[in-house]
Write a protein that holds these residues in place. Structure first.
Motif, PDB file in Angstrom:
ATOM      1  N   LEU A  65      -8.134   8.726   5.272  1.00 55.67           N
ATOM      2  CA  LEU A  65      -8.915   9.505   6.234  1.00 55.67           C
ATOM      3  C   LEU A  65      -8.231  10.808   6.634  1.00 55.67           C
ATOM      4  N   GLU A  66      -6.905  10.785   6.791  1.00 54.88           N
ATOM      5  CA  GLU A  66      -6.194  12.013   7.173  1.00 54.88           C
ATOM      6  C   GLU A  66      -4.783  11.973   6.606  1.00 54.88           C
ATOM      7  N   ASP A  67      -4.276  13.131   6.225  1.00 57.02           N
ATOM      8  CA  ASP A  67      -2.912  13.313   5.706  1.00 57.02           C
ATOM      9  C   ASP A  67      -2.693  12.773   4.290  1.00 57.02           C
ATOM     10  N   HIS A  68      -3.663  12.065   3.721  1.00 56.53           N
ATOM     11  CA  HIS A  68      -3.492  11.492   2.378  1.00 56.53           C
ATOM     12  C   HIS A  68      -4.717  11.790   1.515  1.00 56.53           C
ATOM     13  N   ASP A  69      -4.509  11.856   0.188  1.00 51.85           N
ATOM     14  CA  ASP A  69      -5.652  12.070  -0.709  1.00 51.85           C
ATOM     15  C   ASP A  69      -5.826  10.938  -1.717  1.00 51.85           C
ATOM     16  N   GLU A  70      -4.896   9.979  -1.728  1.00 54.94           N
ATOM     17  CA  GLU A  70      -5.041   8.833  -2.621  1.00 54.94           C
ATOM     18  C   GLU A  70      -4.237   7.656  -2.066  1.00 54.94           C
ATOM     19  N   LEU A  71      -4.759   6.455  -2.277  1.00 61.36           N
ATOM     20  CA  LEU A  71      -4.058   5.226  -1.898  1.00 61.36           C
ATOM     21  C   LEU A  71      -3.964   4.349  -3.143  1.00 61.36           C
ATOM     22  N   ARG A  72      -2.869   3.590  -3.234  1.00 57.55           N
ATOM     23  CA  ARG A  72      -2.731   2.630  -4.323  1.00 57.55           C
ATOM     24  C   ARG A  72      -2.080   1.363  -3.802  1.00 57.55           C
ATOM     25  N   TRP A  78       4.585  10.234  -2.309  1.00 57.68           N
ATOM     26  CA  TRP A  78       4.038   8.993  -1.759  1.00 57.68           C
ATOM     27  C   TRP A  78       4.878   8.498  -0.601  1.00 57.68           C
ATOM     28  N   GLU A  79       4.205   7.826   0.333  1.00 57.55           N
ATOM     29  CA  GLU A  79       4.886   7.305   1.515  1.00 57.55           C
ATOM     30  C   GLU A  79       4.226   6.019   1.975  1.00 57.55           C
ATOM     31  N   LEU A  80       4.922   5.364   2.899  1.00 64.28           N
ATOM     32  CA  LEU A  80       4.325   4.278   3.654  1.00 64.28           C
ATOM     33  C   LEU A  80       3.554   4.938   4.787  1.00 64.28           C
ATOM     34  N   PRO A  81       2.260   4.643   4.956  1.00 63.51           N
ATOM     35  CA  PRO A  81       1.480   5.326   5.987  1.00 63.51           C
ATOM     36  C   PRO A  81       1.967   4.969   7.389  1.00 63.51           C
ATOM     37  N   GLY A  82       1.709   5.859   8.327  1.00 65.95           N
ATOM     38  CA  GLY A  82       2.111   5.636   9.714  1.00 65.95           C
ATOM     39  C   GLY A  82       2.148   6.952  10.459  1.00 65.95           C
ATOM     40  N   GLY A  83       2.944   7.002  11.523  1.00 67.48           N
ATOM     41  CA  GLY A  83       3.027   8.237  12.295  1.00 67.48           C
ATOM     42  C   GLY A  83       3.870   8.071  13.544  1.00 67.48           C
ATOM     43  N   LEU A 136       0.838  -1.202   0.000  1.00 64.89           N
ATOM     44  CA  LEU A 136       0.000   0.000   0.000  1.00 64.89           C
ATOM     45  C   LEU A 136       0.873   1.253   0.000  1.00 64.89           C
ATOM     46  N   ALA A 137       0.616   2.129  -0.972  1.00 73.59           N
ATOM     47  CA  ALA A 137       1.268   3.441  -1.058  1.00 73.59           C
ATOM     48  C   ALA A 137       0.222   4.510  -0.776  1.00 73.59           C
ATOM     49  N   ALA A 138       0.616   5.554  -0.033  1.00 79.95           N
ATOM     50  CA  ALA A 138      -0.303   6.628   0.333  1.00 79.95           C
ATOM     51  C   ALA A 138       0.279   7.962  -0.125  1.00 79.95           C
ATOM     52  N   ARG A 139      -0.540   8.753  -0.851  1.00 78.18           N
ATOM     53  CA  ARG A 139      -0.071  10.064  -1.336  1.00 78.18           C
ATOM     54  C   ARG A 139      -0.384  11.146  -0.315  1.00 78.18           C
ATOM     55  N   ARG A 170      -5.015   2.486  11.884  1.00 76.26           N
ATOM     56  CA  ARG A 170      -6.456   2.577  12.179  1.00 76.26           C
ATOM     57  C   ARG A 170      -6.917   4.026  11.993  1.00 76.26           C
ATOM     58  N   GLU A 171      -6.154   4.996  12.536  1.00 77.14           N
ATOM     59  CA  GLU A 171      -6.538   6.412  12.454  1.00 77.14           C
ATOM     60  C   GLU A 171      -6.460   6.936  11.021  1.00 77.14           C
ATOM     61  N   GLU A 172      -5.396   6.573  10.293  1.00 75.85           N
ATOM     62  CA  GLU A 172      -5.169   7.146   8.961  1.00 75.85           C
ATOM     63  C   GLU A 172      -5.950   6.441   7.863  1.00 75.85           C
ATOM     64  N   LEU A 173      -6.204   5.135   8.029  1.00 78.43           N
ATOM     65  CA  LEU A 173      -6.772   4.350   6.932  1.00 78.43           C
ATOM     66  C   LEU A 173      -8.070   3.630   7.289  1.00 78.43           C
ATOM     67  N   GLY A 174      -8.416   3.595   8.586  1.00 77.50           N
ATOM     68  CA  GLY A 174      -9.646   2.933   9.003  1.00 77.50           C
ATOM     69  C   GLY A 174      -9.606   1.419   8.908  1.00 77.50           C
ATOM     70  N   VAL A 175      -8.419   0.837   9.066  1.00 74.20           N
ATOM     71  CA  VAL A 175      -8.284  -0.623   8.976  1.00 74.20           C
ATOM     72  C   VAL A 175      -7.651  -1.192  10.241  1.00 74.20           C
ATOM     73  N   GLU A 176      -7.895  -2.468  10.455  1.00 73.06           N
ATOM     74  CA  GLU A 176      -7.221  -3.200  11.530  1.00 73.06           C
ATOM     75  C   GLU A 176      -6.061  -3.964  10.913  1.00 73.06           C
ATOM     76  N   THR A 177      -4.898  -3.859  11.540  1.00 70.62           N
ATOM     77  CA  THR A 177      -3.696  -4.495  11.007  1.00 70.62           C
ATOM     78  C   THR A 177      -2.953  -5.217  12.123  1.00 70.62           C
ATOM     79  N   GLN A 178      -1.991  -6.003  11.719  1.00 68.81           N
ATOM     80  CA  GLN A 178      -1.093  -6.664  12.656  1.00 68.81           C
ATOM     81  C   GLN A 178       0.326  -6.318  12.236  1.00 68.81           C
ATOM     82  N   ALA A 179       1.099  -5.726  13.153  1.00 76.33           N
ATOM     83  CA  ALA A 179       2.515  -5.454  12.878  1.00 76.33           C
ATOM     84  C   ALA A 179       3.261  -6.783  12.883  1.00 76.33           C
TER      85      ALA A 179
END
Length: 134
Positions: free
Chosen positions: A94-101, A32-37, A18-21, A54-63
């Motif tokens: 959801l925040e800091d990005h306007d497109e995902l690919r 583009w970046e790898l999402p996070g914070g 996943l790439a986030a603009r 969860r905050e930036e993309l609205g998904v549940e993930t496992q590190a």
């Protein structure tokens, strides 16, 4: 000086990364970046990654595991990148990005990555190609 970790997520699903603009700040917008914070006090890096995605993309993930290396962002901030698995949800900006690919290993050069993300993106691409051959 205390160094604070910014965690980036190499979120992989179905053999793609996943790439986030970025939409902000202005000097990073359109790249583009790898999402996070940033990690919060008392929070482990994997916990921060799960919370940030969860905050930036609205998904549940496992590190899963840390990609070797760390990259300075500015004084007092250093980037660590972890691979992550999508557990549930469909990512939305959801925040800091306007497109995902979602990019396959052969598509990773099709976007203008932030410089500090490039080494980790290259490593994530190597891992995706290796999985594809497994």
């Amino acid at each position: 000086m205390t160094v604070r970790v910014v965690v980036g997520g190499a979120l992989c699903h179905d053999g793609r990364l996943l790439a986030a603009r970025r939409s902000a700040p202005p000097e990073l917008a359109g790249r583009w970046e790898l999402p996070g914070g940033k990690t919060e006090p008392g929070e482990s890096v994997p916990e921060a990654l799960v919370r940030e995605l969860r905050e930036e993309l609205g998904v549940e993930t496992q590190a899963l595991e840390r990609i070797p290396g760390e990259w300075p962002l500015k004084p007092g901030l250093v980037l660590h990148v972890w691979t992550a698995r999508l557990v549930s949800g469909e990512p939305v900006p959801l925040e800091d990005h306007d497109e995902l690919r979602w990019l396959g290993p052969q598509e990773l050069d099709s976007v203008d990555w932030l410089d500090q993300d490039r080494p980790a993106v290259a490593e994530a691409g190597r891992r995706l190609r290796a999985e594809g051959r497994a």
